[in-house]
Each structure stands twice: as C-alpha cells, then as structure tokens.
Design a protein around this motif. Structure first.
Motif, short mmCIF file in Angstrom:
data_model
loop_
_atom_site.label_atom_id
_atom_site.label_comp_id
_atom_site.label_asym_id
_atom_site.label_seq_id
_atom_site.Cartn_x
_atom_site.Cartn_y
_atom_site.Cartn_z
N PHE A 1 4.75 -4.67 2.57
CA PHE A 1 4.67 -3.76 1.41
C PHE A 1 5.58 -4.30 0.25
O PHE A 1 6.32 -4.98 0.24
N GLU A 2 4.68 -4.44 -1.04
CA GLU A 2 5.54 -4.88 -2.37
C GLU A 2 5.28 -3.55 -3.16
O GLU A 2 4.68 -2.65 -3.45
N GLY A 3 6.53 -3.77 -4.07
CA GLY A 3 6.61 -2.79 -5.30
C GLY A 3 7.95 -3.10 -6.05
O GLY A 3 8.41 -4.07 -5.89
N ASP A 4 8.36 -2.00 -6.64
CA ASP A 4 9.68 -2.28 -7.17
C ASP A 4 10.41 -0.80 -7.43
O ASP A 4 9.82 0.35 -7.14
N PRO B 1 0.83 -1.12 -0.07
CA PRO B 1 0.01 -0.01 -0.17
C PRO B 1 0.96 1.44 0.08
O PRO B 1 2.00 1.13 0.22
N ALA B 2 0.16 2.34 -0.29
CA ALA B 2 1.02 3.70 -0.27
C ALA B 2 1.37 3.90 1.09
O ALA B 2 1.06 3.78 2.18
N LEU B 3 3.01 4.52 1.03
CA LEU B 3 3.66 4.67 2.09
C LEU B 3 3.19 6.22 2.63
O LEU B 3 3.65 7.09 1.90
N VAL B 4 2.41 6.36 3.65
CA VAL B 4 1.81 7.78 4.02
C VAL B 4 2.98 8.28 5.11
O VAL B 4 3.07 7.73 6.35
N HIS B 5 3.01 9.48 4.84
CA HIS B 5 4.07 10.29 5.81
C HIS B 5 3.18 10.68 6.82
O HIS B 5 1.95 11.06 6.52
N HIS B 6 3.82 10.97 8.00
CA HIS B 6 3.01 11.43 9.08
C HIS B 6 2.48 12.66 9.10
O HIS B 6 1.66 12.87 10.05
N TYR B 7 2.96 13.61 8.18
CA TYR B 7 2.40 15.05 8.44
C TYR B 7 2.15 15.54 7.16
O TYR B 7 1.34 16.62 6.84
#
Length: 209
Positions: A138-141, A93-99
């Motif tokens: 988390f999966e991706g490339d 999934p998308a890696l969401v930044h804390h702010y």
C-alpha cells in the motif's frame, strides 16, 4: 620639528588621508555589523524553526495484524505535541472494510486529532485480508494541518508481504477458559477422592478384605 612643519604645510593632504581611513573603517564596521545581524537573525530563524518542528503535529498511518486475534487493523496516530486538523489519508489500492465498503480512516476526513491520540479500525480477518490482497503493498500519504494552518504531508509505503504466511495463535474464549477450569476442578476432586480412599484403607484394612 621637521615633521610638525610638514604637517602644517600638508594639512589638506593629511585631512584627506584621515578622512579616507575613517570612511574605510566605517564601511568595514558597518559590513561586520550587517553580517553579525544577519547571522543572529539566521540563528534566531533556525531556533524558531526547530521549536516549531518540535511542537508540530506528526500524524502516521499504519496497517498491522494481531496473531492472537487473527485480525488486520488500520490505525492513525498523532505522535506530535500539538493537535492535527483536517487529517486525510490517500492510499492505493483502496483499503476495503470487511463489511461496509472502504475503511473510514482512509475514506473520510478526520477534522481533529489530539496529540498522542490513536484511532484504530478492524479491517478484516487476516486470512481473508491476505486473500483479498495477494500482493499487500500500500502506498499513499497523510495530509493534515496545524492550528496555524501550516500544512504537512507524510508519504508512506507499507509492504505486508512478509505477513502472508504468518502463524496465528488462537485466543482463548470465555467458553474455553470455563472448560479448562471445569477440567481442573474435576482433576482436583479426583485426586482428593483417591487420597481419601487411601487413608481409609490404611485405617481399616480389614474392611477391604
């Protein structure tokens, strides 16, 4: 003498046989030469490919956490021997930044990444991170290119499930260190005062009486 006479009488046959042997030998030599050339070219191509692989950029993406700082980080590093260009990370999934929405490491393209260069982004406090991602897989490339325009893709699968119940060590702040220093100085002063009092008691026992 008979052999010589036979040769004289059958010159045409002998010449035909010699010509045939010469043609066959020429074909065999040519075939061996072609095979040797192909083998040499193959070895040269393999050596060039190995050298290109040795000198190529090699970009990896990772997510890790610090037990001391209680924070989770994302990082991109070029472990290769040459620069990487147009580095782009796709992740689910998308890696969401804390702010500020998604992490810039996974949301924006990095145009230039020198060899041995690492870029790190603080994502969130580890407890909040694992609360946000109850199944942190988390999966991706990672897609990028070298100076010649050759493109590379490095797939990844990062499973942080084993970190969910990890114990975190609280890192001492400056205030904590000053407090500990003050306590140490107070303890030393107390010991010195007790020692001085004991020495005065030994010198002047009547004064205490």
């Amino acid at each position: 003498m008979r052999f010589v006479n036979w040769l004289n009488q059958n010159q045409a046959v002998v010449m035909a046989m010699l010509t045939f042997v010469y043609v066959v030998a020429t074909i065999v030599i040519a075939g061996l030469s072609i095979q040797t050339t192909r083998l040499a070219q193959k070895n040269l191509d393999m050596a060039l490919q190995l050298e290109r692989n040795r000198l190529r950029p090699y970009v990896v993406f990772n997510i890790s956490s610090s037990t001391a700082r209680k924070y989770t980080y994302a990082s991109i590093k070029n472990r290769g021997l040459s620069a990487a260009y147009n580095v782009k990370v796709s992740i689910k999934p998308a890696l969401v930044h804390h702010y500020d929405g998604q992490s810039p490491l996974t949301h924006r393209e990095i145009l230039f990444l020198p060899p041995d260069e690492e870029i790190t982004d603080a994502i969130d406090s580890s407890p909040a991170f694992h609360e946000k991602y109850p199944e942190p897989v988390f999966e991706g490339d990672v897609q990028y290119a070298d100076l010649a325009g050759n493109k590379y893709t490095e797939p990844f699968r990062i499973d942080l499930t084993f970190l969910k119940k990890r114990s975190y060590i609280r890192e001492a702040s400056v205030g904590d260190e000053l407090k500990q220093l003050n306590e140490t100085v107070t303890l030393i002063a107390k010991h010195l005062e007790q020692k001085q009092h004991a020495e005065e008691h030994l010198r002047f026992p009547q004064a205490d009486e």
